[in-house]
Design an enzyme around this catalytic site. Structure first.
Site, PDB file in Angstrom:
ATOM      1  N   LYS A   1      30.664  39.366  37.449  1.00 49.84           N
ATOM      2  CA  LYS A   1      32.075  39.027  37.214  1.00 49.84           C
ATOM      3  C   LYS A   1      32.271  37.527  37.416  1.00 49.84           C
ATOM      4  O   LYS A   1      31.726  36.945  38.355  1.00 49.84           O
ATOM      5  CB  LYS A   1      32.936  39.810  38.201  1.00 49.84           C
ATOM      6  CG  LYS A   1      34.429  39.633  38.038  1.00 49.84           C
ATOM      7  CD  LYS A   1      35.189  40.561  38.984  1.00 49.84           C
ATOM      8  CE  LYS A   1      36.681  40.508  38.742  1.00 49.84           C
ATOM      9  NZ  LYS A   1      37.425  41.522  39.507  1.00 49.84           N
TER      10      LYS A   1
ATOM     11  N   SER B   1      40.548  44.765  37.063  1.00 49.65           N
ATOM     12  CA  SER B   1      40.328  43.482  36.447  1.00 49.65           C
ATOM     13  C   SER B   1      38.903  43.251  35.951  1.00 49.65           C
ATOM     14  O   SER B   1      38.685  42.368  35.115  1.00 49.65           O
ATOM     15  CB  SER B   1      40.701  42.363  37.435  1.00 49.65           C
ATOM     16  OG  SER B   1      39.816  42.333  38.537  1.00 49.65           O
TER      17      SER B   1
ATOM     18  N   SER C   1      39.790  46.960  41.060  1.00 48.23           N
ATOM     19  CA  SER C   1      39.159  46.245  39.944  1.00 48.23           C
ATOM     20  C   SER C   1      37.745  46.674  39.583  1.00 48.23           C
ATOM     21  O   SER C   1      37.268  46.347  38.502  1.00 48.23           O
ATOM     22  CB  SER C   1      39.169  44.750  40.217  1.00 48.23           C
ATOM     23  OG  SER C   1      40.462  44.267  39.970  1.00 48.23           O
TER      24      SER C   1
HETATM   25  N1  GLN Z   1      45.257  45.868  39.539  1.00 54.31           N
HETATM   26  C1  GLN Z   1      44.970  45.181  40.755  1.00 54.31           C
HETATM   27  C2  GLN Z   1      45.795  43.922  40.835  1.00 54.31           C
HETATM   28  O1  GLN Z   1      46.193  43.446  39.813  1.00 54.31           O
HETATM   29  C3  GLN Z   1      43.501  44.878  40.782  1.00 54.31           C
HETATM   30  C4  GLN Z   1      43.098  43.801  41.724  1.00 54.31           C
HETATM   31  C5  GLN Z   1      41.637  43.729  42.022  1.00 54.31           C
HETATM   32  O2  GLN Z   1      41.070  44.712  42.452  1.00 54.31           O
HETATM   33  N2  GLN Z   1      41.055  42.564  41.855  1.00 54.31           N
HETATM   34  O3  GLN Z   1      46.068  43.435  41.899  1.00 54.31           O
END
Ligand code: GLN
Length: 476
Positions: free
Chosen positions: A78, A153, A177
């Site tokens: 990532k 994400s 995410s």
């Molecule tokens: N959907 C979550 C957010 O937008 C995901 C965040 C994450 O795990 N990086 O905060």
């Protein structure tokens, strides 16, 4: 079979027996990336040259029998995770030109044993999102249906694994995410316990929730990667000293006859729950029952507050963490004479809307007069959420829930409605706030062919157990 389709386990066997080389395996992945990345957009940076050089070096190690579990296996990372010498943008234009001089600890561990870095995966900028549509490098279409999102994400990592552009990936999970895109793309994703894996070198989002974990094709592969990356790190004071168990052994140890599975009723009564997702999850639970597990309905009454708490705590920590990105010390700098204009213009061009929104919300919620009403209150309710889990894990060994209330949604469907996007995290936020591990395993598909994910949540540091139950579900 094309080599890029292999699991880690299969690749290891082929490499060690000399059936193929790491260069062959890496070439197959790079070819797949070339064929598919224009459409899937899973990679922001592809390291073609260095990957082949790393593969050659790995082949020498293998020839000399200096083999570790991940030697010569191509993986992707990532883009919010720092990789020495390889551009790491966090999918933000403000870091468009940032090349870290160091590796995140988890990446260092893999690269030191000769893991081959294929490139950096697209994601929602700094991990802010559930669909990968908040990336400044474009969205990631779902490989199963390119009109749908890959999830976020870590959408690029999930799509890269699902579409066989890499053998496995390393990603970050703050509030879903890893688990969320894993479920949308039909792969395995683990959010480990807070403190299990080092976050040193991860671009921080919400420091009291951020975790790093693998995304793999099978649970067995998950255990292999976790074994290599878990453990205490002097560079991350939040890592715990607890010994890392032998995860592969833990998988084989699992005795379903002795297992009590909790089914939290709050997770099955949300309005948005799709009937096909519900029925797949209930079938997975039923199969465990048939295999001898005891099933027990339980309650986590604080679940309904998790999204509200999460979307106060996270923006607050975001707003403080992102303060370092001012156009001066790292990344892209706006050409302005006054310091104020330099900050403002660098951030204006360098952050997408969602990042700005979170900085504004967080700064507001932390400001004098509002701190007690928002941040402090949210922290108190967070403690109640933690207690919910502590209590329930006195009654049951693990919990099983859907990963997402619905399968992958259409590109553009929620991207203009931040609240709708936040609500997608409803089954992700509670475990994240409590710091407990959650694993998403694929379990069947909808009639229209979209993968469904089932989530297994366990007590702190129960990754072995969670993966064991995950494997039992996977084998069904
Ligand atoms: N959907 C979550 C957010 O937008 C995901 C965040 C994450 O795990 N990086 O905060």
């Amino acid at each position: 079979m094309e080599l890029n389709r292999l699991t880690i386990k299969q690749a290891r066997a082929g490499l060690d027996s000399g059936k193929f080389t790491s260069v062959d395996l890496t070439t197959a992945c790079l070819k797949r990336i070339k064929e598919r990345n224009t459409e899937i957009n899973a990679f922001i940076t592809v390291c073609e040259k260095s990957a082949l050089a790393e593969a050659e070096a790995a082949d020498v190690l293998i020839k000399n029998k200096k083999i570790k579990p991940l030697t010569g296996i191509p993986f992707s990372v990532k883009d919010a995770i720092c990789t020495a010498g390889v551009r790491s943008t966090g999918a933000a234009k403000i870091l468009d030109n940032y090349i870290p001089p160091f590796n995140a600890t988890v990446i260092k561990k893999i690269r030191e044993q000769g893991g081959v870095l294929l490139g950096k995966n697209n994601c929602d900028t700094f991990g802010h999102g559930a669909s990968n549509e908040n990336s400044m490098y474009g969205p990631v279409p779902n490989p199963h249906d390119t009109t749908k999102v890959a999830g976020g994400s870590s959408g690029g990592s999930a799509a890269a694994v699902a579409d066989n552009m890499c053998i496995y990936a390393i990603a970050e999970d703050t509030g879903g995410s890893i688990r969320y895109p894993a479920s949308f793309c039909g792969i395995v994703g683990l959010r480990p316990s807070y403190g299990r894996n080092s976050r040193y070198g991860i671009m921080p989002m919400a420091s009291s929730l951020d975790t790093v974990g693998p995304m793999t094709k099978t649970v067995e592969d998950m255990a292999i990667v976790m074994q290599e990356i878990a453990g205490q790190d002097v560079l991350d004071a939040t890592t715990v000293p607890d010994v890392v168990p032998n995860y592969e052994k833990e998988l084989s140890k699992i005795d379903l006859g002795k297992l009590t599975v909790g089914v939290p009723k709050e997770y099955f009564s949300v309005d948005a729950l799709d009937p096909e997702v519900k029925s797949a999850t209930l079938t997975a639970i039923e199969k465990l029952k048939q295999a001898g597990a005891t099933i027990k309905e339980v309650s986590l009454p604080m679940t309904k507050y998790a999204i509200a708490v999460y979307y106060i705590v996270v923006p607050c920590e975001d707003s403080s963490n992102l303060g370092r990105l001012d156009g001066v010390r790292y990344g892209v700098r706006a050409d302005e004479k006054s310091l104020y204009d330099l900050y403002a213009k660098s951030r204006e061009a360098g952050f997408p809307e969602e990042v700005k929104r979170r900085i504004l919300i967080g700064t507001y919620a932390l400001s004098a007069g509002y701190y007690d009403a928002y941040y402090k209150k949210a922290q108190k309710v967070r403690t109640l959420i933690i207690r919910d889990f502590e209590k329930v894990f006195q009654e049951v060994d693990v919990l099983i829930t859907p990963t997402s209330p619905f399968p992958a949604f259409a590109l553009g469907e929620k991207s203009f409605d931040p609240m709708a996007m936040y609500l997608a995290d409803v089954f992700m936020a509670p475990a994240s706030l409590a710091g407990v591990p959650g694993l998403s395993v694929p379990y069947g598909k909808t009639k229209s062919g979209l993968p469904i994910g089932v989530q297994i949540i366990g007590p702190r540091l129960s990754e072995g157990l969670v993966m064991g139950v995950g494997e039992a579900i996977e084998k069904n």
